[in-house]
Design a protein around this motif. Structure first.
Motif, PDB file in Angstrom:
ATOM      1  N   LEU A  88     -47.510  42.101   3.246  1.00 47.09           N
ATOM      2  CA  LEU A  88     -48.940  41.965   2.963  1.00 47.09           C
ATOM      3  C   LEU A  88     -49.478  40.602   3.377  1.00 47.09           C
ATOM      4  N   GLU A  89     -48.806  39.535   2.954  1.00 46.33           N
ATOM      5  CA  GLU A  89     -49.330  38.188   3.214  1.00 46.33           C
ATOM      6  C   GLU A  89     -49.453  37.913   4.708  1.00 46.33           C
ATOM      7  N   THR A  90     -48.438  38.329   5.468  1.00 42.09           N
ATOM      8  CA  THR A  90     -48.489  38.093   6.914  1.00 42.09           C
ATOM      9  C   THR A  90     -49.565  38.940   7.562  1.00 42.09           C
ATOM     10  N   ALA A  91     -49.737  40.179   7.111  1.00 40.10           N
ATOM     11  CA  ALA A  91     -50.781  41.034   7.665  1.00 40.10           C
ATOM     12  C   ALA A  91     -52.166  40.445   7.405  1.00 40.10           C
ATOM     13  N   VAL A  92     -52.374  39.897   6.236  1.00 35.83           N
ATOM     14  CA  VAL A  92     -53.652  39.253   5.923  1.00 35.83           C
ATOM     15  C   VAL A  92     -53.875  38.057   6.850  1.00 35.83           C
ATOM     16  N   GLN A  93     -52.846  37.249   7.018  1.00 38.06           N
ATOM     17  CA  GLN A  93     -52.954  36.076   7.890  1.00 38.06           C
ATOM     18  C   GLN A  93     -53.256  36.484   9.330  1.00 38.06           C
ATOM     19  N   LEU A  94     -52.529  37.486   9.837  1.00 37.35           N
ATOM     20  CA  LEU A  94     -52.743  37.955  11.204  1.00 37.35           C
ATOM     21  C   LEU A  94     -54.151  38.520  11.379  1.00 37.35           C
ATOM     22  N   SER A  95     -54.637  39.206  10.356  1.00 39.44           N
ATOM     23  CA  SER A  95     -55.962  39.805  10.437  1.00 39.44           C
ATOM     24  C   SER A  95     -57.051  38.738  10.472  1.00 39.44           C
ATOM     25  N   LYS A  96     -56.924  37.730   9.645  1.00 33.77           N
ATOM     26  CA  LYS A  96     -57.898  36.635   9.651  1.00 33.77           C
ATOM     27  C   LYS A  96     -57.861  35.881  10.976  1.00 33.77           C
ATOM     28  N   ASP A 123     -52.798  48.449  -2.131  1.00 38.37           N
ATOM     29  CA  ASP A 123     -52.939  46.999  -2.288  1.00 38.37           C
ATOM     30  C   ASP A 123     -52.912  46.288  -0.938  1.00 38.37           C
ATOM     31  N   TYR A 124     -52.077  46.758  -0.036  1.00 42.67           N
ATOM     32  CA  TYR A 124     -51.937  46.158   1.293  1.00 42.67           C
ATOM     33  C   TYR A 124     -53.255  46.248   2.061  1.00 42.67           C
ATOM     34  N   PHE A 125     -53.821  47.442   2.162  1.00 42.05           N
ATOM     35  CA  PHE A 125     -55.067  47.605   2.916  1.00 42.05           C
ATOM     36  C   PHE A 125     -56.257  46.989   2.187  1.00 42.05           C
ATOM     37  N   ALA A 126     -56.242  47.008   0.860  1.00 42.79           N
ATOM     38  CA  ALA A 126     -57.314  46.378   0.100  1.00 42.79           C
ATOM     39  C   ALA A 126     -57.347  44.872   0.354  1.00 42.79           C
ATOM     40  N   ALA A 127     -56.175  44.243   0.396  1.00 50.25           N
ATOM     41  CA  ALA A 127     -56.112  42.801   0.624  1.00 50.25           C
ATOM     42  C   ALA A 127     -56.650  42.441   2.004  1.00 50.25           C
ATOM     43  N   ILE A 128     -56.324  43.239   3.003  1.00 54.42           N
ATOM     44  CA  ILE A 128     -56.820  42.973   4.358  1.00 54.42           C
ATOM     45  C   ILE A 128     -58.328  43.173   4.415  1.00 54.42           C
ATOM     46  N   ALA A 129     -58.813  44.234   3.793  1.00 56.73           N
ATOM     47  CA  ALA A 129     -60.255  44.513   3.808  1.00 56.73           C
ATOM     48  C   ALA A 129     -61.051  43.387   3.161  1.00 56.73           C
ATOM     49  N   LYS A 130     -60.500  42.789   2.117  1.00 59.27           N
ATOM     50  CA  LYS A 130     -61.186  41.685   1.425  1.00 59.27           C
ATOM     51  C   LYS A 130     -61.138  40.389   2.238  1.00 59.27           C
ATOM     52  N   ALA A 131     -60.157  40.291   3.153  1.00 58.70           N
ATOM     53  CA  ALA A 131     -59.936  39.031   3.861  1.00 58.70           C
ATOM     54  C   ALA A 131     -60.774  38.893   5.133  1.00 58.70           C
ATOM     55  N   VAL A 132     -61.307  40.012   5.642  1.00 60.04           N
ATOM     56  CA  VAL A 132     -62.053  39.969   6.907  1.00 60.04           C
ATOM     57  C   VAL A 132     -63.394  40.667   6.732  1.00 60.04           C
ATOM     58  N   THR A 133     -64.288  40.436   7.685  1.00 60.75           N
ATOM     59  CA  THR A 133     -65.608  41.079   7.645  1.00 60.75           C
ATOM     60  C   THR A 133     -65.759  42.152   8.708  1.00 60.75           C
ATOM     61  N   ILE A 134     -64.862  42.197   9.694  1.00 63.94           N
ATOM     62  CA  ILE A 134     -64.986  43.155  10.793  1.00 63.94           C
ATOM     63  C   ILE A 134     -64.391  44.513  10.393  1.00 63.94           C
TER      64      ILE A 134
END
Length: 312
Positions: A88-96, A123-134
């Motif tokens: 999760l953490e790495t996916a969030v970082q990569l997405s940002k 939780d994984y997809f929710a965290a990414i969705a909250k981290a980006v606007t696109i």
């Protein structure tokens, strides 16, 4: 138009990563590959998918590839960056990071090492969705990831997070999954096909708005899509079934990346067909089988040298 207003539809090939024979990223071939896609009138380009050999790329290589593609495209078509990871953490970082590098949308594979349960997937997809606007496209590719994305979970994510608005359906039988996703999400999710376009015609008939295949036959997919949109189902169907054997041979496990690159190399789009481990190079027999599927067909990639010279 802001990136949050970007509407994805049509043909978004997954850009291969050209390497030199020594295994280094070939920047000149990468630029030529992007020009080839734009010449074929694709609707967008996707980076860092499975067909990009993204799992073999170093962080600095990905950053440079993104820089080159953004420079070549110059905003003419939207760019979708793959940003999934097995954590999760790495996916969030990569997405940002992808959003900052110029991505117009993200294509996100679920975690694929430790297989997550429904709570962990949410939780994984929710965290990414909250981290980006696109916009976010969930990649439902159980053959690649080993993780199935149930349609009710996809529908729930799209309801609770506005930027989770796309799904790339690669769960066989894909045509049936397209219908399931559209029905359960009440139209909130827009569906693309994958699996190298093997079910593209059927997916369009069930409401998919495009496909994200490998990148050596973009003009074929564009022709199918444009004909279907125009109501010329005969041309769409006939073209699809003419090229279906070629699409199918481009999905051979372990050799698919080599198939894509050998065709691109044959016509001069890229200089080398080198693939990184764990992908395997093809032998002469497989190369002949691949080319047999293209006999009597007019593939732009195989005549790119001539087309490029005419364009210049």
């Amino acid at each position: 138009m802001s990136k949050t207003d970007v509407k994805l539809e049509g043909i978004y090939p997954i850009l291969a990563t050209p390497f030199k024979d020594n295994g280094e990223v070939d920047e000149n071939s990468l630029r030529e590959l992007v020009r080839f896609q734009l010449h074929a009138k694709v609707d967008g380009i996707a980076l860092f998918g499975m067909a990009s050999e993204m799992y073999t790329l170093l962080d600095e290589e990905k950053a440079r590839i993104a820089e080159i593609v953004v420079d070549e495209v110059k905003g003419r078509v939207p760019l979708v960056f793959g940003s999934g990871h097995t954590g999760l953490e790495t996916a969030v970082q990569l997405s940002k990071k992808a959003e900052k590098q110029g991505a117009d949308a993200l294509m996100v594979l679920p975690p694929y090492m430790a297989k997550p349960d429904g709570t962990r997937l949410y939780d994984y997809f929710a965290a990414i969705a909250k981290a980006v606007t696109i916009p976010i496209m969930i990649q439902d590719a159980p053959l690649a990831s080993g993780v199935n994305m149930p349609a009710p979970l996809l529908a729930r994510l799209s309801k609770e997070f506005e930027n989770i608005s796309y799904v790339k359906v690669e769960a066989p039988p894909t045509s049936l999954k397209v219908t399931d996703v559209l029905q359960q999400s009440d139209g909130r999710l827009t569906v693309f096909g994958g699996m190298n376009g093997m079910y593209f015609y059927e997916e369009l008939g069930r409401g998919a708005v495009g496909t994200m295949p490998a990148c050596e036959f973009p003009e074929v997919c564009v022709k199918i899509y444009q004909a279907f949109k125009a109501g010329d189902l005969d041309t769409a169907r006939r073209t699809f079934y003419q090229y279906l054997p070629f699409m199918r041979i481009g999905t051979i496990p372990g050799f698919a990346m080599s198939v894509h690159k050998e065709v691109l190399k044959a016509g001069g789009v890229i200089e080398s067909a080198y693939v990184r481990n764990p992908n395997a190079p093809m032998d002469d027999l497989l190369r002949r089988e691949v080319m047999d599927t293209l006999k009597d067909l007019d593939l732009l990639a195989l005549r790119w040298r001539e087309a490029r010279n005419e364009r210049q």
